[in-house]
Scaffold this active site. Structure first.
Site, PDB file in Angstrom:
ATOM      1  CG  ASP A  78       2.695 -10.685  -6.440  1.00 31.06           C
ATOM      2  OD1 ASP A  78       2.972  -9.482  -6.652  1.00 31.06           O
ATOM      3  OD2 ASP A  78       3.012 -11.271  -5.383  1.00 31.06           O
ATOM      4  CG  ASN A 105      -3.386   1.748 -11.042  1.00 27.16           C
ATOM      5  OD1 ASN A 105      -3.352   2.914 -10.666  1.00 27.16           O
ATOM      6  ND2 ASN A 105      -4.305   0.881 -10.629  1.00 27.16           N
ATOM      7  CE1 TYR A 164       0.501  15.605  -1.413  1.00 25.42           C
ATOM      8  CE2 TYR A 164      -0.497  14.217   0.254  1.00 25.42           C
ATOM      9  CZ  TYR A 164      -0.335  14.557  -1.068  1.00 25.42           C
ATOM     10  OH  TYR A 164      -1.011  13.872  -2.042  1.00 25.42           O
ATOM     11  CE  LYS A 175       2.958   4.367  -5.673  1.00 25.89           C
ATOM     12  NZ  LYS A 175       2.245   3.738  -6.801  1.00 25.89           N
TER      13      LYS A 175
END
Length: 264
Positions: A78, A105, A164, A175
């Site tokens: 994890d 990722n 968006y 992010k």
């Protein structure tokens, strides 16, 4: 339909551009991460395949790489937990002696209206997305610094650059923080021979629970892409290989892979 990937499953003859390198890719038991792991292995790197659950899926990717002549180990961890990341990096070093390439990722993006967003959900998302990248960088950078060569790649999403998506304030913030980390690390560790970059995929044809998505929304989104199709996971992997191979003078940047749906 997925693109023909037969060239990536042929025997690995050890002449790739990443021969002798060791690549750790988090979240590499499926989808984009799996494609990156395969691409790195095809280029000659030894690979650490990671997932936080579904050991069978991890083992399947490892076996796929090994059966094609590559080197790989699997690690259930994890990455939001520092202790798990440290153990994973130690296992990589024990198996292959070092870590040259770290690809962060893992990411979650559960949509929640902002005014309904709980502190627990906010914290969990930042731990899973942003803190995971922090842990991975701190644990792998000493190996890179010691040898004067390293590559760190953060896989984010286009929404934190173009905003968006709605109801994803927590994911977008995390992010965006990952790309901020990219820029800071690129400046700090460039003198040590380490490059750090971000890849921002657009719409990608991945396996997912389609019951959570409306088909008309999918079709409308694809229609807005100038190339009139989604990216294949292998195309994101090819961008990652470029940054870890021939793109050695690219650092502190974001590479958008979105078919010109959004241009900066």
């Amino acid at each position: 339909m997925h693109a023909d990937t037969s060239r990536r499953t042929t025997h690995l003859n050890g002449t790739g551009i990443l021969e002798g390198r060791v690549a750790l890719i988090t979240g590499s038991n499926r989808n984009i991460g799996r494609a990156i792991a395969r691409e790195m292995a095809t280029a000659g790197a030894a690979v650490i395949v990671n997932g936080h659950r579904d050991r069978a899926a991890i083992d399947a990717v490892v076996e796929e790489i090994r059966s094609a002549g590559g080197r790989a180990i699997g690690c259930l961890a994890d990455v939001s937990k520092r202790v798990d990341v440290r153990r994973m990096v130690q296992e990589a070093a024990e198996a292959f002696g070092k870590v040259d390439i770290a690809v962060s990722n893992v990411g979650i993006r559960n949509p929640v209206p902002f005014l309904d967003l709980s502190e627990e959900e906010w914290d969990f998302t930042l731990r899973t997305n942003l803190s995971a990248s922090f842990h991975l960088a701190q644990e792998t950078l000493p190996y890179m610094i010691a040898q004067g060569w390293g590559r760190i790649v953060h896989i984010v999403g286009g929404s934190n650059f173009f905003a968006y998506s709605t109801q994803r304030a927590h994911s977008i913030a995390a992010k965006a923080g990952m790309h901020g980390l990219t820029k800071a690390l690129a400046k700090e560790f460039g003198p040590a021979g380490v490059t750090v970059n971000t890849i921002a995929p657009g719409s990608v044809d991945t396996e997912r629970d389609w019951s959570k998505y409306r088909r008309e929304d999918h079709d409308r989104a694809v229609a807005q892409i100038p190339l009139k199709r989604q990216a294949e996971p292998e195309e994101i992997a090819a961008a990652c290989l470029y940054l870890c191979g021939p793109g050695g003078y690219v650092s502190g940047q974001v590479l958008h892979v979105n078919g010109a749906q959004h241009v900066a």
